[in-house]
Design an enzyme around this catalytic site. Structure first.
Site, PDB file in Angstrom:
ATOM      1  N   ARG A   1      -3.272  15.535   5.602  1.00 36.71           N
ATOM      2  CA  ARG A   1      -2.867  14.185   5.221  1.00 36.71           C
ATOM      3  C   ARG A   1      -2.937  14.025   3.706  1.00 36.71           C
ATOM      4  NH1 ARG A   1      -3.056   9.471   8.474  1.00 36.71           N
ATOM      5  NH2 ARG A   1      -3.412   7.495   7.377  1.00 36.71           N
ATOM      6  N   ASP A   2      -4.053  14.398   3.119  1.00 37.68           N
ATOM      7  CA  ASP A   2      -4.202  14.394   1.665  1.00 37.68           C
ATOM      8  C   ASP A   2      -3.805  15.739   1.074  1.00 37.68           C
ATOM      9  OD1 ASP A   2      -5.228  11.788   1.780  1.00 37.68           O
ATOM     10  OD2 ASP A   2      -7.237  12.549   2.191  1.00 37.68           O
TER      11      ASP A   2
ATOM     12  N   ARG B   1      -8.445  14.962  11.815  1.00 35.94           N
ATOM     13  CA  ARG B   1      -9.061  13.737  11.299  1.00 35.94           C
ATOM     14  C   ARG B   1      -8.536  12.467  11.959  1.00 35.94           C
ATOM     15  NH1 ARG B   1      -7.019  12.730   5.207  1.00 35.94           N
ATOM     16  NH2 ARG B   1      -7.516  10.575   5.734  1.00 35.94           N
TER      17      ARG B   1
ATOM     18  N   SER C   1      -6.696   4.076  -1.535  1.00 30.51           N
ATOM     19  CA  SER C   1      -6.754   2.639  -1.309  1.00 30.51           C
ATOM     20  C   SER C   1      -8.115   2.058  -1.687  1.00 30.51           C
ATOM     21  CB  SER C   1      -6.441   2.327   0.150  1.00 30.51           C
ATOM     22  OG  SER C   1      -5.119   2.716   0.462  1.00 30.51           O
TER      23      SER C   1
ATOM     24  N   HIS D   1       1.973   8.546   5.455  1.00 31.45           N
ATOM     25  CA  HIS D   1       1.066   9.652   5.779  1.00 31.45           C
ATOM     26  C   HIS D   1       1.562  10.491   6.954  1.00 31.45           C
ATOM     27  CE1 HIS D   1      -2.217   9.312   3.018  1.00 31.45           C
ATOM     28  NE2 HIS D   1      -2.555   8.087   3.367  1.00 31.45           N
TER      29      HIS D   1
ATOM     30  N   ASP E   1       0.824  -1.205   0.000  1.00 30.18           N
ATOM     31  CA  ASP E   1       0.000   0.000   0.000  1.00 30.18           C
ATOM     32  C   ASP E   1       0.857   1.254   0.000  1.00 30.18           C
ATOM     33  OD1 ASP E   1      -2.198   1.917   0.793  1.00 30.18           O
ATOM     34  OD2 ASP E   1      -3.258   0.013   1.007  1.00 30.18           O
TER      35      ASP E   1
ATOM     36  N   ARG F   1     -16.157   9.301   0.481  1.00 29.51           N
ATOM     37  CA  ARG F   1     -15.474   8.022   0.673  1.00 29.51           C
ATOM     38  C   ARG F   1     -16.020   7.345   1.919  1.00 29.51           C
ATOM     39  NH1 ARG F   1      -8.896   7.440   0.995  1.00 29.51           N
ATOM     40  NH2 ARG F   1      -8.827   5.977   2.731  1.00 29.51           N
ATOM     41  N   GLY F   2     -16.131   6.032   1.861  1.00 28.69           N
ATOM     42  CA  GLY F   2     -16.891   5.335   2.876  1.00 28.69           C
ATOM     43  C   GLY F   2     -16.185   4.886   4.119  1.00 28.69           C
ATOM     44  N   ASP F   3     -14.896   4.526   4.038  1.00 30.18           N
ATOM     45  CA  ASP F   3     -14.304   3.792   5.152  1.00 30.18           C
ATOM     46  C   ASP F   3     -14.322   4.575   6.458  1.00 30.18           C
ATOM     47  OD1 ASP F   3     -12.413   5.563   4.108  1.00 30.18           O
ATOM     48  OD2 ASP F   3     -10.712   4.244   4.476  1.00 30.18           O
ATOM     49  N   ARG F   4     -14.026   5.872   6.400  1.00 27.95           N
ATOM     50  CA  ARG F   4     -13.956   6.672   7.622  1.00 27.95           C
ATOM     51  C   ARG F   4     -15.266   7.423   7.899  1.00 27.95           C
ATOM     52  NH1 ARG F   4      -8.952   6.675   9.872  1.00 27.95           N
ATOM     53  NH2 ARG F   4      -7.195   6.073   8.540  1.00 27.95           N
TER      54      ARG F   4
ATOM     55  N   LYS G   1      -6.137  -1.932   6.933  1.00 26.94           N
ATOM     56  CA  LYS G   1      -6.371  -2.196   5.510  1.00 26.94           C
ATOM     57  C   LYS G   1      -7.142  -3.495   5.276  1.00 26.94           C
ATOM     58  CE  LYS G   1      -4.082   1.447   4.055  1.00 26.94           C
ATOM     59  NZ  LYS G   1      -4.623   2.529   3.196  1.00 26.94           N
TER      60      LYS G   1
ATOM     61  N   ASP H   1       1.886   3.174   3.149  1.00 26.67           N
ATOM     62  CA  ASP H   1       0.876   4.230   3.134  1.00 26.67           C
ATOM     63  C   ASP H   1       0.708   4.866   4.504  1.00 26.67           C
ATOM     64  OD1 ASP H   1      -1.204   5.773   1.866  1.00 26.67           O
ATOM     65  OD2 ASP H   1      -2.648   4.530   2.907  1.00 26.67           O
TER      66      ASP H   1
ATOM     67  N   HIS I   1      -1.245  11.250  -0.825  1.00 26.45           N
ATOM     68  CA  HIS I   1      -0.951  10.323  -1.907  1.00 26.45           C
ATOM     69  C   HIS I   1      -0.309  11.090  -3.058  1.00 26.45           C
ATOM     70  CE1 HIS I   1      -4.409   7.504  -0.414  1.00 26.45           C
ATOM     71  NE2 HIS I   1      -3.406   7.601   0.429  1.00 26.45           N
TER      72      HIS I   1
ATOM     73  N   ASP J   1      -1.488   0.053  -4.657  1.00 24.13           N
ATOM     74  CA  ASP J   1      -2.801   0.619  -4.966  1.00 24.13           C
ATOM     75  C   ASP J   1      -2.753   2.100  -5.314  1.00 24.13           C
ATOM     76  OD1 ASP J   1      -1.979   1.148  -2.390  1.00 24.13           O
ATOM     77  OD2 ASP J   1      -3.958   0.895  -1.491  1.00 24.13           O
ATOM     78  N   HIS J   2      -1.664   2.768  -4.962  1.00 22.05           N
ATOM     79  CA  HIS J   2      -1.467   4.194  -5.253  1.00 22.05           C
ATOM     80  C   HIS J   2      -0.092   4.570  -4.737  1.00 22.05           C
ATOM     81  CE1 HIS J   2      -2.010   5.073  -0.982  1.00 22.05           C
ATOM     82  NE2 HIS J   2      -3.091   4.324  -1.019  1.00 22.05           N
TER      83      HIS J   2
END
Length: 556
Positions: A164-165, A207, A75, A441, A24, A289-292, A369, A437, A499, A478-479
């Site tokens: 972070r991003d 975050r 990811s 970060h 990752d 985005r869903g994960d968080r 992950k 990853d 990223h 993945d990136h």
């Protein structure tokens, strides 16, 4: 629908299993002091990426269903593409389309949220930046203006600093723009009767400090966010700018780790929080985005939630609100029930085809992950496709800042994977090494170099087992992230925690290779990206890919 695969006409596969290793965040960028990947000592990765069975893949922008070449991959979309074998329009693109054609505002969900906002307060919670991975402020501003146009007079924005991003300490610039937008909205009378609008920032925090946990790794983090946004619990400040400036003076940490804050009207004069959430209000979580987004959605909307006590400081019950997400973040769990934009409908994934053919497989990673090699790989679907054929293993992540533990759980993931491979029960396996990853970060270059070196060390162990079993190993990512750790202008280095737009490696290690196939030569792009991996896996397992899958990366 009945799914099936045809046997490959000229290749029946190898006697051993096929293993996909996703490192990752380990992208491909020019060597240099900012590249943790090339600064690391990596004899195993060097051998893989210098072989004739090596190429590079696009992992951002249109190649993974995002709007433009300027959009970083992540990811989630990366693993969607790996598992789906085709390109689907993803979160940011879907939301942009719905905003552009106005369909988002024609939904009953938006209309109901506005109705609640007219009577009480409309709350908007989400990541506050233009990073484009979880959210964008441009979309937030469109929601704010439309809410005002639709008659909402009270709107509270709860911001989650990024860092972070985007640049590690960029929160003040984003706050300044948002405050200007809010002031412009408030300057216009709400109606002919002269009613005034009250659009304001009400609370927030970093975050990685509040609200945006994922995979159940740190529920206290969600609780801190819940109590900050709902009950106004936290340090009080006169403005978001004051909060950030004060915290900058107290710590050298980036925005993502800043503590929670609450804006108080008439600070110091016994004022009230500027935007607590009360009965009858509406709440929209504006991340796409869903994960968080799943855990805070459950905390705010689930009547049977039991992860922490949701009562107020004086014992008051949790407020009854109308809650909606920008998208539905988990279709199987139906979290949340109300959402503004339909998520991509990803069907006929690699896993579904393999299960239909009776191919036994496993997926493994640590908590950070785990959802990527299961939920996202399977097309945003929770749980097993076929529990009789699949084994999913989650190794619990540590709740630490990851630059303090650069190995994360790479050693444990490798040991479990070796046991699974040697068991002889599985024809296909996939794993994710998160550290490139997650450590990347943090912006900590030496820690990220160490993380990459540990990945290399354990890749050597996996290569050895694949050789022993006569299988095939695929190494990819993945990136990008660890490949560009800082930028430099006029001799001043600035950590890059986001990223990257870099391509990612794709290497095949096949100890029985005798020239039966060749790597297809093509430049990284939408037709030569992560979505091409699935057809390649089918080839190496001895099957032909479905006709609508993107072409394999190998030719016979």
């Amino acid at each position: 629908m009945s799914l099936s695969l045809s046997k490959h006409p000229s290749f029946s596969g190898r006697p051993g299993p096929v293993l996909v290793v996703v490192a990752d965040g380990v992208g491909v960028a020019p060597p240099g002091a900012s590249n943790a990947v090339t600064e690391a000592v990596t004899p195993t990765l060097d051998a893989l990426t210098s072989s004739e069975l090596y190429t590079e893949l696009a992992a951002h922008g249109p190649a993974v269903g995002l709007p433009t070449e300027d959009d970083m991959g992540n990811s989630e979309v990366g693993h969607n593409a790996l598992g789906a074998g085709r390109i689907f329009a993803q979160g940011a693109k879907l939301v942009n389309q719905a905003l552009a054609n106005d369909t988002i505002f024609q939904t009953e969900v938006w209309k109901t949220a506005v109705e609640h906002g007219r009577e009480g307060t409309l709350h908007l919670i989400g990541l506050h930046s233009d990073g484009g991975v979880h959210s964008t402020n441009a979309q937030l501003y469109q929601l704010l203006w439309r809410a005002a146009d639709d008659g909402v007079t009270s709107c509270a924005v709860h911001i989650l600093h990024d860092g972070r991003d985007v640049a590690a300490r960029s929160a003040l610039a984003y706050i300044a723009v948002t405050e200007a937008v809010l002031a412009e909205i408030n300057a216009v009378e709400a109606n002919a009767a002269g009613a005034q609008r009250d659009f304001r920032i009400a609370s927030g925090g970093g975050r990685m400090r509040i609200t945006m946990d994922r995979y159940g790794a740190d529920w206290p983090m969600v609780e801190r966010g819940y109590r900050t946004h709902v009950f106004g619990e936290g340090r009080r400040f006169a403005s978001a700018t004051d909060a950030v400036e004060t915290m900058y003076a107290e710590t050298d940490k980036g925005d993502q780790y800043l503590g929670e804050f609450v804006i108080e009207r008439d600070l110091g004069a016994g004022g009230e929080p500027a935007g607590t959430i009360v009965d009858g209000d509406a709440v929209i979580f504006f991340n796409f985005r869903g994960d968080r987004a799943i855990e805070i959605s459950q905390a705010l909307a689930d009547d049977h939630f039991d992860q922490f006590d949701r009562t107020g400081p004086a014992g008051e019950p949790r407020p009854s609100v109308f809650y909606a997400g920008m998208l539905q973040y988990d279709g199987d769990l139906q979290v949340p029930t109300n959402y503004l934009v339909n998520p991509p409908a990803i069907d006929r994934t690699m896993g579904e085809f393999l299960c239909a053919e009776g191919v036994a497989s496993f997926a493994i990673s640590e908590t950070q992950k785990f959802g990527h090699v299961t939920y996202f790989w399977n097309g945003n679907k929770s749980g097993y496709i076929d529990e009789e054929l699949e084994t999913y293993i989650e190794i619990p992540s540590d709740n630490v800042e990851f630059d303090t533990t650069p190995a994360m759980k790479v050693r444990e993931i490798t040991a479990e994977t070796i046991d699974l491979l040697r068991s002889g029960e599985y024809r296909f396996g996939r794993l994710n090494f998160p550290s490139g990853d997650m450590v990347g970060h943090t912006g900590h270059l030496p820690a990220t170099v160490e993380a990459v070196e540990i990945i290399d060390e354990h890749m050597a162990k996996l290569v050895e087992v694949i050789d022993e079993l006569g299988g095939v190993l695929i190494y990819t990512a993945d990136h990008g992230n660890a490949d560009i750790m800082f930028t430099e202008e006029q001799g001043v280095r600035s950590p890059k925690t986001s990223h990257t737009l870099s391509p990612v490696p794709f290497a095949i290690h096949d100890p029985n290779y005798d020239g039966e196939y060749q790597m297809v030569a093509a430049a990284p792009g939408p037709a030569h990206g992560l979505a091409n991996v699935a057809a390649t896996v089918f080839d190496l397992l001895g099957y032909e890919a479905p006709a609508d899958y993107l072409p394999s990366l190998i030719g016979f």
